[in-house]
Design a protein around this motif. Structure first.
Motif, PDB file in Angstrom:
ATOM      1  N   LEU A 126      59.208  39.908 -22.686  1.00 42.31           N
ATOM      2  CA  LEU A 126      59.315  39.670 -24.127  1.00 42.31           C
ATOM      3  C   LEU A 126      57.934  39.717 -24.773  1.00 42.31           C
ATOM      4  N   ASP A 127      57.607  38.697 -25.570  1.00 41.61           N
ATOM      5  CA  ASP A 127      56.363  38.776 -26.340  1.00 41.61           C
ATOM      6  C   ASP A 127      55.114  38.439 -25.551  1.00 41.61           C
ATOM      7  N   LYS A 128      55.310  37.680 -24.480  1.00 44.17           N
ATOM      8  CA  LYS A 128      54.143  37.241 -23.728  1.00 44.17           C
ATOM      9  C   LYS A 128      53.782  38.234 -22.639  1.00 44.17           C
ATOM     10  N   ILE A 129      52.491  38.224 -22.249  1.00 45.15           N
ATOM     11  CA  ILE A 129      52.062  39.100 -21.158  1.00 45.15           C
ATOM     12  C   ILE A 129      52.742  38.664 -19.854  1.00 45.15           C
ATOM     13  N   CYS A 130      53.195  39.636 -19.051  1.00 43.84           N
ATOM     14  CA  CYS A 130      53.738  39.312 -17.729  1.00 43.84           C
ATOM     15  C   CYS A 130      53.235  40.316 -16.701  1.00 43.84           C
ATOM     16  N   VAL A 131      53.351  39.930 -15.439  1.00 45.81           N
ATOM     17  CA  VAL A 131      53.059  40.851 -14.336  1.00 45.81           C
ATOM     18  C   VAL A 131      54.414  41.293 -13.802  1.00 45.81           C
ATOM     19  N   MET A 132      54.675  42.600 -13.775  1.00 47.44           N
ATOM     20  CA  MET A 132      55.934  43.091 -13.221  1.00 47.44           C
ATOM     21  C   MET A 132      55.642  44.007 -12.051  1.00 47.44           C
ATOM     22  N   GLU A 133      56.269  43.676 -10.920  1.00 48.01           N
ATOM     23  CA  GLU A 133      55.975  44.388  -9.682  1.00 48.01           C
ATOM     24  C   GLU A 133      57.168  45.214  -9.201  1.00 48.01           C
ATOM     25  N   GLY A 134      56.917  46.443  -8.746  1.00 46.71           N
ATOM     26  CA  GLY A 134      58.019  47.258  -8.237  1.00 46.71           C
ATOM     27  C   GLY A 134      57.568  48.601  -7.702  1.00 46.71           C
ATOM     28  N   ARG A 135      58.366  49.633  -8.004  1.00 44.62           N
ATOM     29  CA  ARG A 135      58.030  50.996  -7.555  1.00 44.62           C
ATOM     30  C   ARG A 135      57.842  51.944  -8.733  1.00 44.62           C
ATOM     31  N   ASP A 136      58.529  51.621  -9.838  1.00 44.47           N
ATOM     32  CA  ASP A 136      58.588  52.556 -10.970  1.00 44.47           C
ATOM     33  C   ASP A 136      58.271  51.857 -12.292  1.00 44.47           C
ATOM     34  N   ILE A 137      57.535  50.748 -12.221  1.00 43.47           N
ATOM     35  CA  ILE A 137      57.296  49.979 -13.456  1.00 43.47           C
ATOM     36  C   ILE A 137      56.393  50.787 -14.403  1.00 43.47           C
ATOM     37  N   GLY A 138      55.313  51.342 -13.849  1.00 43.12           N
ATOM     38  CA  GLY A 138      54.383  52.091 -14.697  1.00 43.12           C
ATOM     39  C   GLY A 138      54.882  53.479 -15.081  1.00 43.12           C
ATOM     40  N   THR A 139      55.879  53.990 -14.356  1.00 45.19           N
ATOM     41  CA  THR A 139      56.353  55.351 -14.656  1.00 45.19           C
ATOM     42  C   THR A 139      57.632  55.362 -15.486  1.00 45.19           C
ATOM     43  N   VAL A 140      58.557  54.411 -15.196  1.00 48.14           N
ATOM     44  CA  VAL A 140      59.881  54.467 -15.830  1.00 48.14           C
ATOM     45  C   VAL A 140      60.214  53.222 -16.662  1.00 48.14           C
ATOM     46  N   VAL A 141      60.027  52.047 -16.072  1.00 49.92           N
ATOM     47  CA  VAL A 141      60.495  50.824 -16.753  1.00 49.92           C
ATOM     48  C   VAL A 141      59.622  50.546 -17.980  1.00 49.92           C
ATOM     49  N   PHE A 142      58.293  50.537 -17.767  1.00 45.94           N
ATOM     50  CA  PHE A 142      57.367  50.346 -18.887  1.00 45.94           C
ATOM     51  C   PHE A 142      56.236  51.376 -18.823  1.00 45.94           C
ATOM     52  N   PRO A 143      56.537  52.657 -19.136  1.00 45.23           N
ATOM     53  CA  PRO A 143      55.477  53.678 -19.090  1.00 45.23           C
ATOM     54  C   PRO A 143      54.372  53.375 -20.106  1.00 45.23           C
ATOM     55  N   ASP A 144      54.694  52.497 -21.086  1.00 39.60           N
ATOM     56  CA  ASP A 144      53.712  52.167 -22.117  1.00 39.60           C
ATOM     57  C   ASP A 144      53.047  50.811 -21.861  1.00 39.60           C
ATOM     58  N   SER A 145      53.061  50.365 -20.589  1.00 42.43           N
ATOM     59  CA  SER A 145      52.409  49.077 -20.311  1.00 42.43           C
ATOM     60  C   SER A 145      50.897  49.213 -20.449  1.00 42.43           C
ATOM     61  N   PHE A 146      50.253  48.117 -20.840  1.00 44.20           N
ATOM     62  CA  PHE A 146      48.824  48.211 -21.195  1.00 44.20           C
ATOM     63  C   PHE A 146      47.912  48.241 -19.979  1.00 44.20           C
ATOM     64  N   CYS A 147      48.473  47.950 -18.817  1.00 43.99           N
ATOM     65  CA  CYS A 147      47.641  47.874 -17.626  1.00 43.99           C
ATOM     66  C   CYS A 147      48.483  48.271 -16.418  1.00 43.99           C
ATOM     67  N   LYS A 148      48.028  49.244 -15.653  1.00 45.48           N
ATOM     68  CA  LYS A 148      48.846  49.710 -14.516  1.00 45.48           C
ATOM     69  C   LYS A 148      48.004  49.810 -13.259  1.00 45.48           C
ATOM     70  N   PHE A 149      48.558  49.273 -12.167  1.00 52.35           N
ATOM     71  CA  PHE A 149      47.869  49.391 -10.877  1.00 52.35           C
ATOM     72  C   PHE A 149      48.839  49.964  -9.851  1.00 52.35           C
ATOM     73  N   PHE A 150      48.344  50.860  -9.022  1.00 55.13           N
ATOM     74  CA  PHE A 150      49.146  51.386  -7.919  1.00 55.13           C
ATOM     75  C   PHE A 150      48.455  50.966  -6.633  1.00 55.13           C
ATOM     76  N   ILE A 151      49.150  50.098  -5.869  1.00 57.07           N
ATOM     77  CA  ILE A 151      48.540  49.487  -4.681  1.00 57.07           C
ATOM     78  C   ILE A 151      49.045  50.175  -3.418  1.00 57.07           C
ATOM     79  N   THR A 152      48.129  50.505  -2.525  1.00 53.44           N
ATOM     80  CA  THR A 152      48.556  51.121  -1.281  1.00 53.44           C
ATOM     81  C   THR A 152      47.732  50.596  -0.107  1.00 53.44           C
TER      82      THR A 152
END
Ligand code: DC
Length: 236
Positions: A126-152
């Motif tokens: 919602l309105d507050k900043i959150c950390v969302m973890e998954g496989r497709d958060i930066g590509t599909v769920v929130f492609p417009d997120s302000f900060c994206k990390f891909f961890i390997t």
């Protein structure tokens, strides 16, 4: 969602990557350090897979699957001790059982399941900043997120981490070789599925955790998030 320079920007810190890469620990610790909500989307696929298995739902597209999805009520982040509940049943522990990983990987390939969880995941941020973890958060769920990390991390390191976790949970049968094979197979399935495959977003920062300490990682990512948040005028 705020509009910045005519672009919608989601207040989501998207953390994607394969299993065992350390992304869950990073996501949790980063959320903790920043004092923001932590959302584990893998737990949702696991919970759905667990319930579908209990109810003997055949994992393929069709009326039965839709009926199953429509019958579900998910509660996420109910309390400190209850991460996820479906139809009132606390699944926080059960979803960590080894067999659930395979089931979750299968169910996560079904477009209607992904669509169902996509809507649910979007409703949580919602309105507050959150950390969302998954496989497709930066590509599909929130492609417009302000900060994206891909961890390997390397397959061997990831298998060792998984083994340690399973031993801690009392599983003393499975071997390192079996786990490494599972990890490879799961990567292949997750990266090659037709819907929302595991993939680094073009604008995500890539981080290999094989040789880094957790303290250094959290420090580095925390600084990056704070810098971006300040630049966009987001309160942290
Ligand atoms: O991160 P995890 O191991 O708890 O995820 C369980 C399964 O769910 C894994 O096979 C990948 C899938 N998944 C997904 O497809 N998309 C997500 N956003 C999160 C998990």
């Amino acid at each position: 969602m705020p509009l910045i320079n005519n672009k919608h920007v989601a207040k989501v810190i998207a953390i994607d990557g394969p299993s065992g890469s350390g992304k869950s620990t990073i996501a949790k610790e980063l959320a903790n350090a920043l004092n923001v909500l932590y959302i584990d989307t893998g737990a949702m696929f696991r919970a759905l897979a667990y319930i579908a298995d209990e109810q003997k739902i055949i994992l393929k597209e069709g009326a039965a699957l839709n009926e199953f999805l429509n019958s579900l009520k998910i509660d996420y982040g109910v309390s400190e001790s209850v991460l996820i509940r479906i139809n009132g049943l606390d699944l926080s522990e059960k979803i960590r059982e080894h067999h659930v990983s395979g089931l979750a990987s299968v169910i996560s390939q079904l477009p209607s399941v992904r669509k169902y969880l996509l809507d649910f995941q979007r409703s949580l941020a919602l309105d507050k900043i959150c950390v969302m973890e998954g496989r497709d958060i930066g590509t599909v769920v929130f492609p417009d997120s302000f900060c994206k990390f891909f961890i390997t991390a390397s397959v061997d390191i990831r298998a060792e981490r998984r083994l340690k976790q399973l031993r801690e949970n009392g599983d003393d049968k499975i071997t390192l070789t079996q786990i490494a094979e599972d990890v490879r197979l799961r990567d292949e399935t997750d990266m090659n599925r037709s819907v929302a495959p595991l993939k680094k977003a073009d604008d995500a920062m890539l981080l290999d955790t094989s040789a880094l300490s957790m303290k250094d990682i959290i420090h580095m990512l925390g600084n990056d998030v704070k810098f971006r948040a300040a630049h966009l005028g987001f309160n942290l």
